[in-house]
Design a protein around this motif. Structure first.
Motif, PDB file in Angstrom:
ATOM      1  N   GLY A  48     153.353 118.105  76.109  1.00 19.67           N
ATOM      2  CA  GLY A  48     154.660 117.494  75.934  1.00 19.67           C
ATOM      3  C   GLY A  48     155.733 118.556  76.066  1.00 19.67           C
ATOM      4  O   GLY A  48     155.435 119.759  76.125  1.00 19.67           O
ATOM      5  N   SER A 116     159.301 113.522  69.838  1.00 21.64           N
ATOM      6  CA  SER A 116     159.091 113.061  71.212  1.00 21.64           C
ATOM      7  C   SER A 116     158.093 113.930  71.963  1.00 21.64           C
ATOM      8  O   SER A 116     157.248 113.413  72.712  1.00 21.64           O
ATOM      9  CB  SER A 116     160.426 113.024  71.970  1.00 21.64           C
ATOM     10  OG  SER A 116     160.929 114.335  72.209  1.00 21.64           O
ATOM     11  N   GLU A 119     154.621 113.194  70.607  1.00 20.61           N
ATOM     12  CA  GLU A 119     154.159 111.873  71.016  1.00 20.61           C
ATOM     13  C   GLU A 119     153.661 111.889  72.456  1.00 20.61           C
ATOM     14  O   GLU A 119     152.600 111.357  72.773  1.00 20.61           O
ATOM     15  CB  GLU A 119     155.291 110.847  70.868  1.00 20.61           C
ATOM     16  CG  GLU A 119     154.811 109.411  71.127  1.00 20.61           C
ATOM     17  CD  GLU A 119     155.768 108.584  71.959  1.00 20.61           C
ATOM     18  OE1 GLU A 119     155.970 107.426  71.617  1.00 20.61           O
ATOM     19  OE2 GLU A 119     156.289 109.106  72.974  1.00 20.61           O
ATOM     20  N   VAL A 120     154.414 112.530  73.353  1.00 24.43           N
ATOM     21  CA  VAL A 120     153.997 112.607  74.751  1.00 24.43           C
ATOM     22  C   VAL A 120     152.692 113.379  74.874  1.00 24.43           C
ATOM     23  O   VAL A 120     151.783 112.979  75.616  1.00 24.43           O
ATOM     24  CB  VAL A 120     155.108 113.250  75.608  1.00 24.43           C
ATOM     25  CG1 VAL A 120     154.581 113.583  77.009  1.00 24.43           C
ATOM     26  CG2 VAL A 120     156.310 112.316  75.717  1.00 24.43           C
ATOM     27  N   ASP A 124     149.238 111.883  76.286  1.00 30.83           N
ATOM     28  CA  ASP A 124     148.563 112.544  77.394  1.00 30.83           C
ATOM     29  C   ASP A 124     147.093 112.795  77.051  1.00 30.83           C
ATOM     30  O   ASP A 124     146.186 112.493  77.846  1.00 30.83           O
ATOM     31  CB  ASP A 124     149.270 113.862  77.708  1.00 30.83           C
ATOM     32  CG  ASP A 124     148.739 114.557  78.960  1.00 30.83           C
ATOM     33  OD1 ASP A 124     148.242 113.860  79.865  1.00 30.83           O
ATOM     34  OD2 ASP A 124     148.828 115.803  79.021  1.00 30.83           O
ATOM     35  N   VAL A 134     149.217 107.198  81.189  1.00 29.93           N
ATOM     36  CA  VAL A 134     150.110 106.924  80.071  1.00 29.93           C
ATOM     37  C   VAL A 134     150.794 105.577  80.225  1.00 29.93           C
ATOM     38  O   VAL A 134     150.979 104.848  79.246  1.00 29.93           O
ATOM     39  CB  VAL A 134     151.144 108.064  79.911  1.00 29.93           C
ATOM     40  CG1 VAL A 134     152.298 107.635  79.008  1.00 29.93           C
ATOM     41  CG2 VAL A 134     150.479 109.322  79.345  1.00 29.93           C
ATOM     42  N   HIS A 299     164.182 109.899  76.290  1.00 32.74           N
ATOM     43  CA  HIS A 299     163.070 109.753  75.349  1.00 32.74           C
ATOM     44  C   HIS A 299     162.989 110.913  74.373  1.00 32.74           C
ATOM     45  O   HIS A 299     162.407 110.777  73.304  1.00 32.74           O
ATOM     46  CB  HIS A 299     161.745 109.589  76.098  1.00 32.74           C
ATOM     47  CG  HIS A 299     161.210 110.839  76.730  1.00 32.74           C
ATOM     48  ND1 HIS A 299     161.502 111.193  78.032  1.00 32.74           N
ATOM     49  CD2 HIS A 299     160.386 111.811  76.253  1.00 32.74           C
ATOM     50  CE1 HIS A 299     160.882 112.322  78.318  1.00 32.74           C
ATOM     51  NE2 HIS A 299     160.208 112.720  77.267  1.00 32.74           N
ATOM     52  N   GLY A 304     160.716 109.420  71.683  1.00 30.50           N
ATOM     53  CA  GLY A 304     159.516 109.247  72.466  1.00 30.50           C
ATOM     54  C   GLY A 304     159.540 108.048  73.399  1.00 30.50           C
ATOM     55  O   GLY A 304     160.538 107.329  73.520  1.00 30.50           O
ATOM     56  N   LEU A 305     158.420 107.826  74.041  1.00 27.25           N
ATOM     57  CA  LEU A 305     158.316 106.788  75.058  1.00 27.25           C
ATOM     58  C   LEU A 305     158.266 105.394  74.451  1.00 27.25           C
ATOM     59  O   LEU A 305     158.859 104.450  74.983  1.00 27.25           O
ATOM     60  CB  LEU A 305     157.066 107.033  75.911  1.00 27.25           C
ATOM     61  CG  LEU A 305     156.916 108.439  76.519  1.00 27.25           C
ATOM     62  CD1 LEU A 305     155.717 108.480  77.460  1.00 27.25           C
ATOM     63  CD2 LEU A 305     158.182 108.878  77.235  1.00 27.25           C
ATOM     64  N   SER A 333     158.511 116.627  81.345  1.00 25.97           N
ATOM     65  CA  SER A 333     159.442 115.587  80.910  1.00 25.97           C
ATOM     66  C   SER A 333     159.785 114.622  82.037  1.00 25.97           C
ATOM     67  O   SER A 333     159.930 113.417  81.816  1.00 25.97           O
ATOM     68  CB  SER A 333     160.714 116.216  80.344  1.00 25.97           C
ATOM     69  OG  SER A 333     160.494 116.708  79.040  1.00 25.97           O
ATOM     70  N   ALA A 336     156.922 112.263  82.213  1.00 24.59           N
ATOM     71  CA  ALA A 336     156.943 111.339  81.076  1.00 24.59           C
ATOM     72  C   ALA A 336     158.013 110.273  81.273  1.00 24.59           C
ATOM     73  O   ALA A 336     157.773 109.077  81.013  1.00 24.59           O
ATOM     74  CB  ALA A 336     157.189 112.114  79.784  1.00 24.59           C
ATOM     75  N   LEU A 382     149.225 111.949  81.626  1.00 24.87           N
ATOM     76  CA  LEU A 382     150.452 112.072  82.412  1.00 24.87           C
ATOM     77  C   LEU A 382     150.152 112.250  83.890  1.00 24.87           C
ATOM     78  O   LEU A 382     150.974 111.922  84.748  1.00 24.87           O
ATOM     79  CB  LEU A 382     151.280 113.262  81.915  1.00 24.87           C
ATOM     80  CG  LEU A 382     151.984 113.119  80.570  1.00 24.87           C
ATOM     81  CD1 LEU A 382     152.630 114.443  80.178  1.00 24.87           C
ATOM     82  CD2 LEU A 382     153.032 112.005  80.590  1.00 24.87           C
TER      83      LEU A 382
END
Length: 429
Positions: A48, A116, A119-120, A124, A134, A299, A304-305, A333, A336, A382
Motif C-alpha cells: 500500500g 488507507s 487497507e490497500v 492486496d 482487488v 481513497h 481506503g477503497l 496508489s 489502487a 493489485l
C-alpha cells in the motif's frame, strides 16, 4: 491458508518531483511517500502507499505494531485499531494543508490517510492469497479500463539554481502557449482526451486566456480549472460566467462550503471539490445546499477503497457525480485508484492523476497509460510487483535527507527563489 499478519514493513521514500506551481508555491524537488508492506504467515506480501510526511509516519509506526497477529481479512478492524493509536492533536492543527491543498487537516483525517495504506496492503495480500484481483474483493468491476485526465500545471523548466533536483524534458509553461504545448505533449505521450489546469497561480484573467487557448487547441474536449480556493465568490462567479461554455466543471474556485454554495447558486457551471467535502461529516451541508455537483474522492484521506465505495453510494443518492482527486502518487496508489474506480457505477468524469509527472517509481514496471486510460488489472491482488532495489534507492534518499524534505512545504520551496514568499492569504483574487 493462514491470513495472520506476521510482519509489517514501513518504508518512507523521497520521490523526484518537478517544479509544478500552485497557489501556495511550488513543489519541492522531492516529495515524501510511505510504502507499506503487510506479510502474512504464509509469506504472501501486500503493498500500500500513502502520504509520507512525518506526522503520517509517526502514526503508521504504532499502527503497524498493533497490526501484527491480526488477519488481513479484518478490514473493519483497521478503523478500530486506528482509534487506539494516540494522535498529538496539537501537531495536527486545523489548517489548510499546504502540501495536499485538500482543505482543513485534522487528526481524524490523518488517521484515515494512514488506514488507507494498510487497507490497500491487506486487500492486496488477501487477493493474492485467494487468487482474486482487488476489484473482485470490492464487488467486481463494471469497466475494463478507467479514464484519466491530463493534469496541466504552470511550471518552471527547472528547480532554482543550487537546489539538488532531477531533470526532465518538459520545459517551462508560464503562459497560455506553454500550457497548450504541455497539453499536446501529454496527449502525444499518454493519449489523454480531457484536460485539467491547476490554477490559482496567476491572476484569474490570465488563466481564463489559458483555458480559452486549450478550448481552441482541443475543441470539444472536456476542460477543468482548479484554483484551490484562491478566488473570492465574486471572482469565481465572474470566471464561471466567462468560461461556462467550455468548462466541464470548475473545481474549488472559492474556499469552503458556504462560498461554494453561493457560487453554485449564481452560475450554472458545475462545481467540483476535493477540499470542502473530504469526510462523511461534511457531506450533508455540501449536498443539501447544492454547493458541489462533483465530489473528487481520494481513497487516501477517505480511509481506503471500501470507504470510497460508500461515498460513491451517497453521491448517487443525492444525484452528485463522483470522480477522483490525485496527489503526487506512485504506481501503487494509481493502481489502487484504478481498481476502485473500475467498480463505481456511473463514473462519468475522467479521474485525475499526477503520475506522468513522476519519473520514479517503486514498481518493477511503470503503470501504462494508453489512450488516456489505465487497464484494470485482473491478476491476483493489485496486480503490481514491488521492486526492492528501486524502493531501497528512494529510501536511501530519505535517510540521507537532513529533514528538510520529509514534510512537503510548497511555500518553503518557493522561498528558494523568493525569500520573501509567504503562504498567500485566501482569497488571493
Amino acid at each position: 491458508m493462514n491470513l495472520t499478519v506476521a510482519d509489517v514493513r514501513l518504508t518512507p521514500v523521497l520521490v523526484a518531483d518537478p517544479p509544478l506551481l500552485n497557489t501556495q508555491g511550488v513543489h519541492q524537488p522531492y516529495t515524501p511517500r510511505l510504502v507499506v508492506e503487510v506479510e502474512t504467515a504464509d509469506g504472501v506480501t501486500g503493498v500500500g502507499e500513502t502520504y509520507g510526511d512525518t506526522t503520517y509516519l509517526e502514526l503508521a509506526r504504532p499502527f503497524a505494531e498493533r497490526l501484527r497477529g491480526r488477519s488481513v481479512s479484518d478490514l473493519n478492524g483497521l478503523f478500530t485499531l486506528a482509534d487506539e493509536v494516540a494522535v498529538d492533536a496539537a501537531r495536527v492543527s486545523a489548517r489548510v494543508d499546504g502540501g495536499g491543498l485538500r482543505g482543513v487537516r485534522t487528526a481524524d483525517k490523518l488517521r484515515l490517510s494512514v488506514v488507507s495504506a494498510f487497507e490497500v496492503a491487506c486487500l492486496d495480500a488477501l487477493g493474492k492469497t485467494l487468487g482474486l484481483p482487488v476489484h473482485a474483493l470490492l464487488g467486481g468491476k463494471v469497466r475494463d479500463a478507467v479514464d484519466y485526465s491530463a493534469y496541466l500545471f504552470y511550471r518552471w523548466a527547472d528547480h532554482p539554481d543550487g537546489v539538488p533536483a532531477e531533470k526532465d524534458d518538459w520545459g517551462a509553461a508560464l503562459d497560455p502557449a506553454g500550457i497548450v504545448t504541455q497539453a499536446r505533449l501529454l496527449t502525444e505521450r499518454y493519449g489523454f482526451t480531457s484536460y485539467k489546469l491547476k490554477g490559482g497561480v496567476f491572476p484569474p484573467e490570465q488563466e481564463v486566456v489559458a483555458v480559452r487557448a486549450l478550448a481552441a487547441a482541443f475543441p470539444g474536449r472536456p476542460l477543468r480549472l482548479d484554483p484551490n480556493g484562491a478566488w473570492s465568490v465574486e471572482t469565481s462567479v465572474a470566471v464561471a460566467r466567462e468560461l461556462g461554455d467550455v468548462l466541464e466543471y470548475l473545481e474549488d474556485p472559492a474556499l469552503g462550503t458556504p462560498a461554494m454554495a453561493e457560487v453554485a447558486e449564481r452560475t450554472g457551471v458545475p462545481l467540483a471539490t476535493n477540499m470542502c467535502v473530504t469526510t462523511f461529516q461534511e457531506v450533508p451541508e455540501a449536498f443539501t445546499t447544492g454547493a458541489v455537483q462533483v465530489v473528487l474522492s481520494d481513497h487516501h484521506y477517505w480511509g481506503g477503497l471500501r470507504n470510497t465505495l460508500q461515498l460513491a453510494a451517497l453521491c448517487r443518492t443525492f444525484g452528485v457525480a463522483i470522480s477522483m482527486h490525485s496527489n503526487t502518487h506512485l504506481g501503487i496508489s494509481l493502481t489502487a485508484m484504478t481498481h476502485v474506480a473500475a467498480t463505481v457505477p456511473g463514473l462519468r468524469h475522467a479521474c485525475d492523476t499526477h503520475y506522468p509527472w513522476q519519473t520514479e517509481d517503486v514498481l518493477t514496471a511503470r503503470v501504462p497509460i494508453e489512450g488516456g486510460r489505465v487497464r484494470v488489472p485482473d491478476a491476483p491482488g493489485l496486480g503490481v510487483t514491488l521492486d526492492p532495489e528501486r524502493l531501497a534507492r528512494l529510501h536511501r534518499r530519505w535517510l540521507d535527507d537532513d529533514g528538510t524534505l520529509r514534510d512537503r512545504d510548497d511555500a518553503a520551496a518557493m522561498r528558494a527563489t523568493d525569500p520573501a514568499w509567504t503562504t498567500p492569504t485566501v482569497p488571493r483574487w
